[in-house]
Scaffold this motif. Sequence first.
Motif, PDB file in Angstrom:
ATOM      1  N   LEU A   1     -42.868  21.133  48.327  1.00  0.00           N
ATOM      2  CA  LEU A   1     -42.436  21.144  48.802  1.00  0.00           C
ATOM      3  C   LEU A   1     -40.517  21.268  48.438  1.00  0.00           C
ATOM      4  CD1 LEU A   1     -43.628  17.043  48.103  1.00  0.00           C
ATOM      5  CD2 LEU A   1     -43.788  18.427  50.512  1.00  0.00           C
ATOM      6  N   GLU A   2     -39.938  21.572  47.811  1.00  0.00           N
ATOM      7  CA  GLU A   2     -38.592  22.492  48.788  1.00  0.00           C
ATOM      8  C   GLU A   2     -38.723  23.404  48.731  1.00  0.00           C
ATOM      9  OE1 GLU A   2     -35.017  22.022  47.681  1.00  0.00           O
ATOM     10  OE2 GLU A   2     -36.220  20.985  46.918  1.00  0.00           O
ATOM     11  N   LEU A   3     -38.961  24.408  49.099  1.00  0.00           N
ATOM     12  CA  LEU A   3     -39.688  25.828  49.790  1.00  0.00           C
ATOM     13  C   LEU A   3     -39.548  25.535  51.412  1.00  0.00           C
ATOM     14  CD1 LEU A   3     -41.807  28.087  47.512  1.00  0.00           C
ATOM     15  CD2 LEU A   3     -39.924  28.033  47.892  1.00  0.00           C
ATOM     16  N   CYS A   4     -40.666  24.017  51.859  1.00  0.00           N
ATOM     17  CA  CYS A   4     -40.840  23.704  52.752  1.00  0.00           C
ATOM     18  C   CYS A   4     -39.666  23.022  53.562  1.00  0.00           C
ATOM     19  CB  CYS A   4     -42.193  23.088  53.304  1.00  0.00           C
ATOM     20  SG  CYS A   4     -43.660  23.587  53.277  1.00  0.00           S
TER      21      CYS A   4
ATOM     22  N   TYR B   1     -44.436  28.695  58.663  1.00  0.00           N
ATOM     23  CA  TYR B   1     -43.073  28.099  57.628  1.00  0.00           C
ATOM     24  C   TYR B   1     -43.923  29.037  56.387  1.00  0.00           C
ATOM     25  CZ  TYR B   1     -41.218  23.706  58.193  1.00  0.00           C
ATOM     26  OH  TYR B   1     -40.376  23.223  58.750  1.00  0.00           O
ATOM     27  N   ALA B   2     -44.876  29.414  55.982  1.00  0.00           N
ATOM     28  CA  ALA B   2     -45.929  30.623  55.116  1.00  0.00           C
ATOM     29  C   ALA B   2     -45.309  31.834  55.051  1.00  0.00           C
ATOM     30  CB  ALA B   2     -47.179  31.032  54.918  1.00  0.00           C
ATOM     31  N   THR B   3     -45.181  32.236  56.673  1.00  0.00           N
ATOM     32  CA  THR B   3     -44.867  33.984  56.414  1.00  0.00           C
ATOM     33  C   THR B   3     -42.821  33.823  56.378  1.00  0.00           C
ATOM     34  OG1 THR B   3     -46.668  33.988  58.471  1.00  0.00           O
ATOM     35  CG2 THR B   3     -44.197  35.120  58.573  1.00  0.00           C
ATOM     36  N   LEU B   4     -42.307  32.283  56.360  1.00  0.00           N
ATOM     37  CA  LEU B   4     -41.179  32.989  56.013  1.00  0.00           C
ATOM     38  C   LEU B   4     -40.781  32.504  54.551  1.00  0.00           C
ATOM     39  CD1 LEU B   4     -39.573  30.742  59.080  1.00  0.00           C
ATOM     40  CD2 LEU B   4     -39.206  33.281  58.998  1.00  0.00           C
ATOM     41  N   ILE B   5     -41.544  31.868  54.124  1.00  0.00           N
ATOM     42  CA  ILE B   5     -41.420  32.056  52.829  1.00  0.00           C
ATOM     43  C   ILE B   5     -41.650  33.404  52.258  1.00  0.00           C
ATOM     44  CG2 ILE B   5     -42.469  30.636  50.524  1.00  0.00           C
ATOM     45  CD1 ILE B   5     -42.677  28.118  52.274  1.00  0.00           C
ATOM     46  N   ASN B   6     -42.486  33.306  52.622  1.00  0.00           N
ATOM     47  CA  ASN B   6     -43.413  35.105  52.393  1.00  0.00           C
ATOM     48  C   ASN B   6     -41.908  35.886  52.325  1.00  0.00           C
ATOM     49  OD1 ASN B   6     -46.209  37.283  52.583  1.00  0.00           O
ATOM     50  ND2 ASN B   6     -44.748  37.552  51.333  1.00  0.00           N
ATOM     51  N   TYR B   7     -41.288  36.756  53.340  1.00  0.00           N
ATOM     52  CA  TYR B   7     -40.393  36.817  53.294  1.00  0.00           C
ATOM     53  C   TYR B   7     -39.130  36.736  52.270  1.00  0.00           C
ATOM     54  CZ  TYR B   7     -41.270  39.412  58.023  1.00  0.00           C
ATOM     55  OH  TYR B   7     -41.560  40.341  58.981  1.00  0.00           O
TER      56      TYR B   7
END
Length: 514
Positions: A249-252, A302-308
């Motif tokens: 939740l914090e990452l999103c 969202y998942a892609t940017l967190i991956n980066y």
Amino acid sequence: MAPFWSPEPHHLLVSFLVLLLSLLFCFIKLRSPKTVPNLPTEWPLVGMLPSVVANLHHFHDYTTAFLAASGSSFVFRGPAMHFFITCDPANVRHIFVSNFTNYPKGEEFAAIFDAMGNSFFNADGESWRRQRGRVQHLISSPQLLAYMARCCRDKLEKGLLPFLARMDSLTPFDMQDLFTRFTFDMTAMSVFGVDPGLLTADMPPVIVPDAMEAVMDVGFFRNMVPVSCWKLMKRLKIGPERKLAAAQLELCRFVTEMMEKRGDGSVHMDEEQENSNVEIVSSYIHDPEYIDDQGKPNGFMYATLINYMFAGRDTVGTTLTWLFYNLIKHPHIVSSIRRELAPIAMHKANNSTTMVTFEPEETEPLVYLHAALFESMRLYPPGPIERKMVMTDDVLPSGHKVQRGETILISLYSMGRMEGVWGKDCREYRPERWVKEDGKLVYVPSYKFLAFNAGPRSCLGKNISVVQMKSVVAAMVWNFDFEMVGGYVVEPKPSVVLKMKNGLWAKILKRRIG
């Protein structure tokens, strides 16, 4: 409404009870005066799980010990668990290069790291090839590379070096925390074009980096227990799974905040804005695959940017921490790096109070600095474990047979400590092993030095991260002296990322040159 337990098969409860039983065995084992053997003990019902759990606090060194005792490969058996563990370079070459298509990451890997969604970290097959092609095209852009270099230089000159100058009073500070802040800000600037400001004078709490660390810690836990066990804990929202849910939740929330700060809450920008943006997110914000019907970022984005964020922060930050640990322990190596920097630095500083920085084109040809960096990554790879799944039955070069659906764990940490791979001095930090007699860098194949992965999934950001790290190390080593603070143990924590369990506490003193 159906009863809570009815949708779940009974084996979930059984697996949970098995885990509790294994912990009881661990308690008995730890109370026993008998020393822990090199090879894990196999117990009835619970297999080798108790031995692993009993040694979880030093898992990477424990794994190294039993791999050395078993000839670099080992079969681990536990309740509903069957792993083939190896650090044999011949096996690695077969898995990562020669027979790459037979060893994807697999669905279980994607489930373990579900915070990454369907991004390129988890993807296999055609989805991975398409996403990788896009990343490769993106990070080969001269505009983006120049922008990332500028982000690194700005954060170094306006954040990292001023912080070190303020600490020039032999006041202890945690270098791991410092590098975490530095790399997090630098990566966010490259991804979003926004500086989160973690490396500022007031040093705010590292909430989002802590959330990222939780993802990796729980990912490690999920690897170590039966799938049914962590899935049950996830459903009940207990233990590490509760921590992970909060972290996701914090990452999103962080991604949403960054998008709003750059003005992409609804990703419609005029042509002038679009042409002026070179950060990573700008190449995704108009792609229908990454936005919803209202033009806002969807789950895939969202998942892609967190991956980066993970890719940029973990490799550089973790490597810098372990590198300075090694440099502080070996002052003669620091002296050698300074001798290599001296011809460049002498043309830069007019007086002893001037901070000297080094451009990428100046550090790129420095062989000994490069060797010191790679030697640290050999012993302390930022990602100490790789995980693969077997698609079809196969025989590895070591002679071991692996079957469809089986999991393979590759220990990068152990490979760097195998005498058969690196010689009898394999546990020594010795950059000279990377330098030939003619002064050129020794070529080491990627399946032997796996810090940047190998084969088709080799790290696309390798050159960028090496350039960044060499520039940072050069500036810090030239301008400051460092001293380790005693009274605590420096050791890796059991995680998917090789962070230090207790940080790296040091003191600093500004060098007086000339």
